[in-house]
Motif scaffolding. Structure first.
Motif, short mmCIF file in Angstrom:
data_model
loop_
_atom_site.label_atom_id
_atom_site.label_comp_id
_atom_site.label_asym_id
_atom_site.label_seq_id
_atom_site.Cartn_x
_atom_site.Cartn_y
_atom_site.Cartn_z
N LEU A 54 0.85 -1.19 0.00
CA LEU A 54 0.00 0.00 0.00
C LEU A 54 0.88 1.24 0.00
N GLY A 55 0.64 2.11 -0.96
CA GLY A 55 1.43 3.34 -1.06
C GLY A 55 0.55 4.57 -1.04
N GLY A 56 1.11 5.63 -0.50
CA GLY A 56 0.40 6.90 -0.46
C GLY A 56 1.33 8.06 -0.73
N ALA A 57 0.83 9.00 -1.51
CA ALA A 57 1.58 10.23 -1.76
C ALA A 57 1.57 11.08 -0.50
N TRP A 63 -0.39 11.68 4.68
CA TRP A 63 -0.45 10.54 3.76
C TRP A 63 -1.75 10.63 2.98
N HIS A 64 -1.75 10.29 1.72
CA HIS A 64 -2.93 10.43 0.84
C HIS A 64 -4.17 9.81 1.46
N PHE A 86 4.48 2.09 1.57
CA PHE A 86 5.44 3.08 1.10
C PHE A 86 4.77 4.43 0.98
N SER A 87 5.59 5.45 1.08
CA SER A 87 5.16 6.82 0.85
C SER A 87 6.00 7.37 -0.29
N THR A 120 10.10 5.20 2.25
CA THR A 120 9.72 6.42 1.53
C THR A 120 10.59 6.54 0.28
N PHE A 121 9.91 6.84 -0.83
CA PHE A 121 10.59 7.08 -2.10
C PHE A 121 10.42 8.54 -2.48
N GLY A 122 11.37 9.04 -3.24
CA GLY A 122 11.25 10.40 -3.76
C GLY A 122 10.04 10.51 -4.68
N GLY A 123 9.54 11.71 -4.79
CA GLY A 123 8.35 11.94 -5.61
C GLY A 123 8.67 12.67 -6.90
#
Length: 174
Positions: A54-57, A63-64, A86-87, A120-123
């Motif tokens: 599950l990922g969210g911006a 968090w989204h 992840f974010s 967390t990953f870069g956006g």
């Protein structure tokens, strides 16, 4: 043994988190895992999946909302299933420099879902971004693409390794 089925659900506003979900699905599929990427707000049932990512911006330190809603709606159904979170969002290289702690809503989802890990990953934020604040960030020269596909793929491979290591366990837990 059948290949595990993994849902990669995501909450995104401008598409960066969706593209990270696609990278994850591609990496999982390349390792022989059946994986689907779906918007978190459209997922009604998780029963057919053996595991969930599950990922969210991240927006303004939150968090989204679709990722938060997914965690609330599916907490009971995900009990006992392997879950990773992840974010995405830092608009700099900080996500590659070291582990960034989850924002409070993502940390709550980690606890609620018993997630194995959060990263967390870069956006990415480009001129096509929607919303006043996003457009202002880009206008002020702070936009760009800070996603790191190689790091996302490596993280995805750790998920596959855990799924394989736990394939013999009825609960999927070590």
């Amino acid at each position: 043994m059948n290949a595990p089925r993994v849902l990669v659900a995501y909450g995104t506003k401008n598409g960066s988190t969706a593209s990270i979900a696609d990278i994850i699905v591609t990496a999982l599929t390349a390792e022989g895992v059946h994986a689907d990427a779906r918007p978190a707000g459209k997922v009604r049932d998780v029963d057919e999946y053996d595991a969930v990512v599950l990922g969210g911006a991240l927006y303004a330190g939150r968090w989204h909302r679709q990722a938060r809603g997914f965690a609330r709606r599916h907490a009971k159904a995900l009990h006992g299933k392997p879950v990773w979170l992840f974010s995405s969002g830092p608009l700099d290289d900080s996500a590659d420099a070291g582990q960034i702690p989850p924002v409070p809503q993502a940390a709550e989802a980690v606890r609620k879902l018993g997630a194995r890990e959060h990263t967390t990953f870069g956006g990415r934020l480009t001129e096509q971004a929607s919303g006043f604040i996003a457009k202002a960030i880009v206008r002020n020269g702070r936009g760009g693409d800070f996603r790191n596909p190689e790091r996302i793929e490596q993280w995805s491979k750790t998920i596959v390794a855990e799924l394989r290591a736990n394939a013999g366990s009825p609960s999927g837990k070590p």
